[in-house]
Design a protein around this motif. Structure first.
Motif, PDB file in Angstrom:
ATOM      1  N   UNK A 100      42.977  45.444  40.583  1.00  0.00           N
ATOM      2  CA  UNK A 100      43.273  46.867  40.380  1.00  0.00           C
ATOM      3  C   UNK A 100      44.502  46.952  39.480  1.00  0.00           C
ATOM      4  N   UNK A 101      44.328  47.475  38.279  1.00  0.00           N
ATOM      5  CA  UNK A 101      45.375  47.383  37.275  1.00  0.00           C
ATOM      6  C   UNK A 101      45.705  48.731  36.653  1.00  0.00           C
ATOM      7  N   UNK A 102      46.936  48.824  36.173  1.00  0.00           N
ATOM      8  CA  UNK A 102      47.347  49.977  35.402  1.00  0.00           C
ATOM      9  C   UNK A 102      46.695  49.923  34.030  1.00  0.00           C
ATOM     10  N   UNK A 103      46.623  51.072  33.379  1.00  0.00           N
ATOM     11  CA  UNK A 103      46.057  51.115  32.038  1.00  0.00           C
ATOM     12  C   UNK A 103      46.853  50.204  31.104  1.00  0.00           C
ATOM     13  N   UNK A 104      46.170  49.632  30.171  1.00  0.00           N
ATOM     14  CA  UNK A 104      46.805  48.737  29.223  1.00  0.00           C
ATOM     15  C   UNK A 104      46.682  47.278  29.609  1.00  0.00           C
ATOM     16  N   UNK A 105      46.548  46.999  30.905  1.00  0.00           N
ATOM     17  CA  UNK A 105      46.444  45.593  31.316  1.00  0.00           C
ATOM     18  C   UNK A 105      45.162  44.970  30.784  1.00  0.00           C
ATOM     19  N   UNK A 106      44.036  45.630  31.017  1.00  0.00           N
ATOM     20  CA  UNK A 106      42.758  45.089  30.567  1.00  0.00           C
ATOM     21  C   UNK A 106      42.728  44.992  29.043  1.00  0.00           C
ATOM     22  N   UNK A 127      36.413  41.606  38.426  1.00  0.00           N
ATOM     23  CA  UNK A 127      36.057  43.028  38.445  1.00  0.00           C
ATOM     24  C   UNK A 127      37.347  43.825  38.321  1.00  0.00           C
ATOM     25  N   UNK A 128      37.507  44.548  37.196  1.00  0.00           N
ATOM     26  CA  UNK A 128      38.715  45.329  36.961  1.00  0.00           C
ATOM     27  C   UNK A 128      38.513  46.756  37.448  1.00  0.00           C
ATOM     28  N   UNK A 129      39.455  47.229  38.248  1.00  0.00           N
ATOM     29  CA  UNK A 129      39.407  48.574  38.810  1.00  0.00           C
ATOM     30  C   UNK A 129      40.659  49.331  38.364  1.00  0.00           C
ATOM     31  N   UNK A 130      40.513  50.576  37.871  1.00  0.00           N
ATOM     32  CA  UNK A 130      41.705  51.333  37.459  1.00  0.00           C
ATOM     33  C   UNK A 130      42.598  51.674  38.644  1.00  0.00           C
ATOM     34  N   UNK A 131      43.901  51.676  38.400  1.00  0.00           N
ATOM     35  CA  UNK A 131      44.866  51.969  39.452  1.00  0.00           C
ATOM     36  C   UNK A 131      45.464  53.347  39.193  1.00  0.00           C
ATOM     37  N   UNK A 132      45.094  54.309  40.023  1.00  0.00           N
ATOM     38  CA  UNK A 132      45.534  55.689  39.820  1.00  0.00           C
ATOM     39  C   UNK A 132      46.742  56.054  40.678  1.00  0.00           C
TER      40      UNK A 132
END
Length: 293
Positions: A100-106, A127-132
């Motif tokens: 679960x990552x902040x935007x920009x990481x991926x 599996x990348x999940x957005x972190x809100x």
């Protein structure tokens, strides 16, 4: 009901396997008297004599024969569970990790991380999940294996953290923007039209805190750095964003140092302590650390 003594399973397995009290005593490194006491407890617990005399030896009762295989299997499984984990074999590891990552990481690190994983452990999927938000509930319940983000004062003390890198805020405008020429001053920066990134929770941006009361002219507000850069790319607005986390997103745009001192950001990875000793998880944490270093 009294809790049974599970140590008796090991004794029972030895008795049933050896078929004699003396043999079981040697196997368990017990004295004859200690083994006799253990057999007496087994007989009381099972309500069965287990071994009865037949001539000069002992023979198992029907109940003992019935118990021999399942008890042996239970003891073997328990011993296997308590042995140290076997060395991790990345070539045969088959597992999906949720990050679960902040935007920009991926955008900035994802491709390199996926390539490293594929080279070392072909059976692993990411599996990348957005972190809100900053909630760590998903780490606690096992839905997420690893998170990235800024660790605030309100961070869950239960969660483990490790710093990945430091980031700093910069200003970004479209190519050919008037601010792309000449020295950047505070007056020029404040006079420009800005797009503000407002995170959930409504906390003031570190940039505005550093301005100490001076106000930017906010023309638009968005919830992400990616959206702020998209607006700045197609207009005369200024986007103020973290440099490392937006490297790919800023391609073709003009970036400049801010005319004020803004404290750097420390981006960390977070995980639940139950994953500390998991060899595959430790390997993944090492890859993430190396990728971001």
């Amino acid at each position: 009901m009294d809790q049974p003594d599970f140590n008796l399973l090991v004794t029972l397995d030895a008795v049933l396997t050896e078929g004699s009290v003396a043999g079981a005593a040697r196997r368990l490194n017990l004295s004859a008297s200690a083994m006799s006491r253990a057999l007496a407890r087994l007989r009381e617990t099972t309500s069965d004599p287990l071994l009865v005399r037949a001539g000069r030896g002992l023979v198992p009762t029907p109940r003992a024969l019935e118990l021999r295989e399942p008890v042996h299997r239970l003891v073997e499984e328990a011993l296997a569970a308590l042995r140290p984990a076997a060395p991790l074999d990345l070539s045969t590891l088959a597992r999906t990790f949720t990050l679960r990552t902040r935007e920009g990481f991926v955008e900035n690190f994802g491709a390199v991380l996926v390539a490293r994983v594929a080279a070392e452990a072909p059976g692993v999927r990411l599996h990348f999940m957005p972190k809100a938000d900053r909630e760590t509930t998903l780490l606690r319940d096992g839905t997420v294996d690893l998170e990235t983000g800024i660790v605030g004062a309100e961070a869950d003390p239960e969660v483990r953290t490790r710093a990945l890198f430091q980031d700093r805020f910069i200003g970004v405008v479209r190519a050919g923007h008037p601010l792309a020429r000449g020295r950047m001053t505070l007056a020029r920066y404040l006079a420009a039209s800005h797009v503000l990134v407002a995170r959930q929770g409504g906390r003031q941006s570190p940039v505005d805190v550093a301005l100490q009361g001076a106000e930017r002219s906010i023309a638009a507000t968005t919830g992400s750095f990616a959206a702020a850069l998209a607006l700045a790319r197609a207009s005369d607005m200024v986007a103020t964003v973290p440099a490392r986390q937006t490297g790919v997103l800023r391609e073709g745009m003009h970036s400049f140092d801010l005319p004020i001192e803004v404290p750097p950001l420390t981006v960390s990875m977070l995980w639940h302590p139950r994953m500390d000793a998991d060899q595959a998880h430790r390997w993944l944490r090492g890859l993430v650390l190396e990728t971001c270093a």
